[in-house]
Design a protein around this motif. Structure first.
Motif, PDB file in Angstrom:
ATOM      1  N   ALA A 259      56.920   9.147 -14.905  1.00 51.70           N
ATOM      2  CA  ALA A 259      57.576   9.105 -13.592  1.00 51.70           C
ATOM      3  C   ALA A 259      57.939  10.513 -13.128  1.00 51.70           C
ATOM      4  O   ALA A 259      57.764  10.856 -11.951  1.00 51.70           O
ATOM      5  CB  ALA A 259      58.825   8.236 -13.657  1.00 51.70           C
TER       6      ALA A 259
ATOM      7  N   THR B 242      54.737  12.312 -12.054  1.00 47.15           N
ATOM      8  CA  THR B 242      54.287  11.789 -10.762  1.00 47.15           C
ATOM      9  C   THR B 242      55.139  12.355  -9.629  1.00 47.15           C
ATOM     10  O   THR B 242      54.613  12.811  -8.610  1.00 47.15           O
ATOM     11  CB  THR B 242      54.343  10.249 -10.751  1.00 47.15           C
ATOM     12  OG1 THR B 242      53.525   9.757 -11.811  1.00 47.15           O
ATOM     13  CG2 THR B 242      53.859   9.689  -9.429  1.00 47.15           C
ATOM     14  N   HIS B 243      56.447  12.357  -9.824  1.00 49.72           N
ATOM     15  CA  HIS B 243      57.340  12.891  -8.796  1.00 49.72           C
ATOM     16  C   HIS B 243      57.112  14.383  -8.603  1.00 49.72           C
ATOM     17  O   HIS B 243      57.116  14.889  -7.476  1.00 49.72           O
ATOM     18  CB  HIS B 243      58.790  12.608  -9.176  1.00 49.72           C
ATOM     19  CG  HIS B 243      59.749  12.865  -8.067  1.00 49.72           C
ATOM     20  ND1 HIS B 243      60.461  14.031  -7.970  1.00 49.72           N
ATOM     21  CD2 HIS B 243      60.091  12.122  -6.984  1.00 49.72           C
ATOM     22  CE1 HIS B 243      61.214  13.987  -6.884  1.00 49.72           C
ATOM     23  NE2 HIS B 243      61.010  12.845  -6.275  1.00 49.72           N
TER      24      HIS B 243
END
Length: 117
Positions: free
Chosen positions: A71, A74-75
């Motif tokens: 996550a 991805t961010h």
């Protein structure tokens, strides 16, 4: 009607260095660029993951939660305008975990204009 011209779109440029958006600024195995980060990333990846999550403004436990680093990656890609997919993020961290974690730390440092620790 205003004649104000937009010279810079939000989210583009403005990083600490002149980094080409759309790509990572270093290669996966560029550990010689920052040996101290790579030592921590290889010996204690959970500590580096927690440090990066905290530095990125997330809760420090994100570095230890399953899927948390995916996550974060991805961010990070979306924030820095780096091309890729969520599937690629997960696969890179699964198969090349410590090296990818070190690259993420280098990227964050470079994009924020920080020098090597």
């Amino acid at each position: 009607m205003s004649n104000a011209a937009v010279t810079c779109q939000p989210g583009t440029g403005g990083y600490g260095t002149n980094v080409d958006t759309g790509r990572w600024s270093t290669r996966l195995c560029s550990c010689c660029n920052d040996l101290s980060t790579c030592e921590v990333g290889c010996l204690c990846p959970c500590i580096l993951g927690c440090y990066m999550a905290n530095k990125y403004g997330e809760h420090c436990c994100l570095g230890c939660v399953p899927g948390g680093l995916t996550a974060l990656r991805t961010h990070m890609r979306h924030t820095y305008g780096i091309e890729g997919t969520i599937c690629n993020d997960a696969l890179m961290l699964f198969f090349c975990g410590p090296c990818e974690l070190c690259r993420m730390a280098r990227e964050m440092r470079i994009r924020n204009g920080e020098t090597s620790a």
